[in-house]
Design a protein around this motif. Structure first.
Motif, PDB file in Angstrom:
ATOM      1  N   LEU A 226      37.768  50.532  39.016  1.00 44.55           N
ATOM      2  CA  LEU A 226      37.857  49.262  39.045  1.00 44.55           C
ATOM      3  C   LEU A 226      39.123  48.555  38.693  1.00 44.55           C
ATOM      4  CD1 LEU A 226      35.917  46.619  39.050  1.00 44.55           C
ATOM      5  CD2 LEU A 226      35.807  46.692  36.651  1.00 44.55           C
ATOM      6  N   ILE A 227      39.443  47.672  39.503  1.00 45.59           N
ATOM      7  CA  ILE A 227      40.831  46.842  39.422  1.00 45.59           C
ATOM      8  C   ILE A 227      40.606  45.611  39.275  1.00 45.59           C
ATOM      9  CG2 ILE A 227      42.462  49.009  40.392  1.00 45.59           C
ATOM     10  CD1 ILE A 227      42.670  47.118  42.851  1.00 45.59           C
TER      11      ILE A 227
ATOM     12  N   SER B 170      35.832  34.811  38.529  1.00 45.22           N
ATOM     13  CA  SER B 170      35.940  35.908  39.378  1.00 45.22           C
ATOM     14  C   SER B 170      35.309  36.265  40.445  1.00 45.22           C
ATOM     15  CB  SER B 170      35.982  37.080  38.223  1.00 45.22           C
ATOM     16  OG  SER B 170      34.844  37.379  37.610  1.00 45.22           O
ATOM     17  N   LYS B 171      35.662  36.899  41.351  1.00 47.10           N
ATOM     18  CA  LYS B 171      34.665  37.514  42.380  1.00 47.10           C
ATOM     19  C   LYS B 171      35.145  39.044  42.359  1.00 47.10           C
ATOM     20  CE  LYS B 171      33.885  33.886  45.061  1.00 47.10           C
ATOM     21  NZ  LYS B 171      32.619  33.432  45.610  1.00 47.10           N
ATOM     22  N   THR B 172      33.937  39.529  42.757  1.00 46.86           N
ATOM     23  CA  THR B 172      34.141  41.008  42.737  1.00 46.86           C
ATOM     24  C   THR B 172      33.391  41.680  44.165  1.00 46.86           C
ATOM     25  OG1 THR B 172      32.953  41.037  40.470  1.00 46.86           O
ATOM     26  CG2 THR B 172      32.759  43.207  41.598  1.00 46.86           C
ATOM     27  N   PHE B 173      34.280  42.629  44.323  1.00 51.70           N
ATOM     28  CA  PHE B 173      34.002  43.457  45.718  1.00 51.70           C
ATOM     29  C   PHE B 173      34.005  44.797  45.697  1.00 51.70           C
ATOM     30  CE2 PHE B 173      36.230  39.387  46.747  1.00 51.70           C
ATOM     31  CZ  PHE B 173      35.566  38.998  47.911  1.00 51.70           C
ATOM     32  N   THR B 174      33.047  45.356  46.422  1.00 53.15           N
ATOM     33  CA  THR B 174      32.920  47.036  46.316  1.00 53.15           C
ATOM     34  C   THR B 174      33.435  47.517  47.487  1.00 53.15           C
ATOM     35  OG1 THR B 174      30.959  46.633  44.938  1.00 53.15           O
ATOM     36  CG2 THR B 174      31.394  48.984  45.827  1.00 53.15           C
ATOM     37  N   VAL B 175      34.163  48.591  47.449  1.00 54.14           N
ATOM     38  CA  VAL B 175      34.741  49.200  48.554  1.00 54.14           C
ATOM     39  C   VAL B 175      34.368  50.806  48.358  1.00 54.14           C
ATOM     40  CG1 VAL B 175      36.878  50.014  47.131  1.00 54.14           C
ATOM     41  CG2 VAL B 175      36.666  49.914  49.776  1.00 54.14           C
ATOM     42  N   GLY B 176      33.878  51.259  49.577  1.00 59.96           N
ATOM     43  CA  GLY B 176      33.511  52.721  49.585  1.00 59.96           C
ATOM     44  C   GLY B 176      33.577  53.176  51.091  1.00 59.96           C
ATOM     45  N   GLY B 177      33.293  54.566  51.317  1.00 61.67           N
ATOM     46  CA  GLY B 177      33.377  55.120  52.356  1.00 61.67           C
ATOM     47  C   GLY B 177      31.957  55.324  53.066  1.00 61.67           C
TER      48      GLY B 177
ATOM     49  N   VAL C  45      40.005  38.267  40.824  1.00 63.94           N
ATOM     50  CA  VAL C  45      39.307  39.203  41.980  1.00 63.94           C
ATOM     51  C   VAL C  45      39.005  40.617  41.592  1.00 63.94           C
ATOM     52  CG1 VAL C  45      39.242  40.165  44.475  1.00 63.94           C
ATOM     53  CG2 VAL C  45      40.362  38.093  43.914  1.00 63.94           C
ATOM     54  N   LYS C  46      37.864  41.116  41.167  1.00 68.04           N
ATOM     55  CA  LYS C  46      37.654  42.539  41.004  1.00 68.04           C
ATOM     56  C   LYS C  46      37.274  43.411  42.046  1.00 68.04           C
ATOM     57  CE  LYS C  46      36.077  41.329  36.162  1.00 68.04           C
ATOM     58  NZ  LYS C  46      34.954  41.283  35.429  1.00 68.04           N
ATOM     59  N   VAL C  47      37.773  44.518  42.165  1.00 66.69           N
ATOM     60  CA  VAL C  47      37.451  45.382  43.398  1.00 66.69           C
ATOM     61  C   VAL C  47      37.058  46.741  42.556  1.00 66.69           C
ATOM     62  CG1 VAL C  47      38.301  46.679  45.144  1.00 66.69           C
ATOM     63  CG2 VAL C  47      39.344  44.391  44.910  1.00 66.69           C
ATOM     64  N   GLN C  48      35.748  47.104  43.026  1.00 66.46           N
ATOM     65  CA  GLN C  48      35.283  48.309  42.373  1.00 66.46           C
ATOM     66  C   GLN C  48      35.101  49.597  43.507  1.00 66.46           C
ATOM     67  OE1 GLN C  48      31.430  47.340  40.437  1.00 66.46           O
ATOM     68  NE2 GLN C  48      31.120  49.543  39.771  1.00 66.46           N
ATOM     69  N   ARG C  49      35.426  50.375  43.194  1.00 65.76           N
ATOM     70  CA  ARG C  49      35.044  51.420  43.948  1.00 65.76           C
ATOM     71  C   ARG C  49      34.047  52.682  43.509  1.00 65.76           C
ATOM     72  NH1 ARG C  49      39.684  56.025  46.201  1.00 65.76           N
ATOM     73  NH2 ARG C  49      37.904  57.253  47.272  1.00 65.76           N
TER      74      ARG C  49
ATOM     75  N   LYS D 262      49.993  43.866  50.220  1.00 67.79           N
ATOM     76  CA  LYS D 262      49.418  44.863  49.511  1.00 67.79           C
ATOM     77  C   LYS D 262      49.472  44.193  48.146  1.00 67.79           C
ATOM     78  CE  LYS D 262      50.352  49.591  48.141  1.00 67.79           C
ATOM     79  NZ  LYS D 262      51.214  50.576  48.288  1.00 67.79           N
ATOM     80  N   VAL D 263      48.261  44.526  47.691  1.00 75.50           N
ATOM     81  CA  VAL D 263      48.195  43.990  45.984  1.00 75.50           C
ATOM     82  C   VAL D 263      47.694  44.887  45.215  1.00 75.50           C
ATOM     83  CG1 VAL D 263      47.615  41.618  46.626  1.00 75.50           C
ATOM     84  CG2 VAL D 263      45.873  42.956  46.562  1.00 75.50           C
ATOM     85  N   GLY D 264      47.435  46.390  45.624  1.00 74.30           N
ATOM     86  CA  GLY D 264      47.243  47.360  44.625  1.00 74.30           C
ATOM     87  C   GLY D 264      46.614  48.294  45.571  1.00 74.30           C
ATOM     88  N   THR D 265      46.179  49.568  44.736  1.00 74.59           N
ATOM     89  CA  THR D 265      45.618  50.646  45.260  1.00 74.59           C
ATOM     90  C   THR D 265      44.401  50.919  44.267  1.00 74.59           C
ATOM     91  OG1 THR D 265      46.815  51.887  44.261  1.00 74.59           O
ATOM     92  CG2 THR D 265      47.427  51.710  46.299  1.00 74.59           C
ATOM     93  N   ILE D 266      43.493  51.582  44.637  1.00 73.93           N
ATOM     94  CA  ILE D 266      42.205  52.033  43.806  1.00 73.93           C
ATOM     95  C   ILE D 266      41.671  53.311  44.194  1.00 73.93           C
ATOM     96  CG2 ILE D 266      40.708  50.820  45.495  1.00 73.93           C
ATOM     97  CD1 ILE D 266      38.863  50.032  42.997  1.00 73.93           C
ATOM     98  N   GLY D 267      41.585  54.098  42.939  1.00 76.42           N
ATOM     99  CA  GLY D 267      41.158  55.467  43.053  1.00 76.42           C
ATOM    100  C   GLY D 267      39.642  55.575  42.875  1.00 76.42           C
ATOM    101  N   ASN D 268      39.368  56.739  43.061  1.00 73.68           N
ATOM    102  CA  ASN D 268      37.999  57.210  42.984  1.00 73.68           C
ATOM    103  C   ASN D 268      37.292  56.928  41.658  1.00 73.68           C
ATOM    104  OD1 ASN D 268      35.582  58.518  44.360  1.00 73.68           O
ATOM    105  ND2 ASN D 268      36.019  60.156  43.334  1.00 73.68           N
ATOM    106  N   GLY D 269      36.095  55.924  41.852  1.00 70.97           N
ATOM    107  CA  GLY D 269      35.331  55.564  40.656  1.00 70.97           C
ATOM    108  C   GLY D 269      36.199  54.380  39.704  1.00 70.97           C
TER     109      GLY D 269
END
Length: 105
Positions: A36-37, A69-76, A4-8, A27-34
């Motif tokens: 990809l985990i 793999s699955k990719t998800f994008t997170v943002g405000g 699973v890829k999470v992009q911010r 909880k599996v992780g944290t992701i910072g600004n810009g």
């Protein structure tokens, strides 16, 4: 294992805050600004969500397969940058009108 890829996206409003990523309520992780985990999970049905401070996303149900793999994008809030500029411009205009012209609006 399934991936699973999470992009911010890069965001000015949440520049110094991290999103916490949850899969199946854990909880599996944290992701910072810009950033990809990449996370590993077992094949099958899962739920993913993100949380930043007191705000959280809805849980999204997804299925994973072995070696896929699955990719998800997170943002405000996508218009937050515009609202920030509008707010600062209004405050500057208010200060200028009050200071130079004595208009107390």
């Amino acid at each position: 294992m399934a991936k699973v890829k999470v992009q911010r996206a890069r965001e000015f409003m949440n520049l110094f805050r991290n999103y916490t990523i949850f899969i199946d309520g854990q909880k599996v992780g944290t992701i910072g600004n810009g950033q990809l985990i990449q996370l590993e999970t077992s094949p099958g049905q899962h739920k993913i969500s993100a949380k930043i401070d007191w705000c959280s996303s809805q849980e999204i149900t997804f299925a994973t397969e072995e070696n896929v793999s699955k990719t998800f994008t997170v943002g405000g809030f996508k218009n937050a940058g515009f609202l920030f500029v509008a707010f600062v411009s209004t405050m500057v205009l208010h200060f200028l009108l009050n200071y130079f012209f004595g208009l107390n609006i």
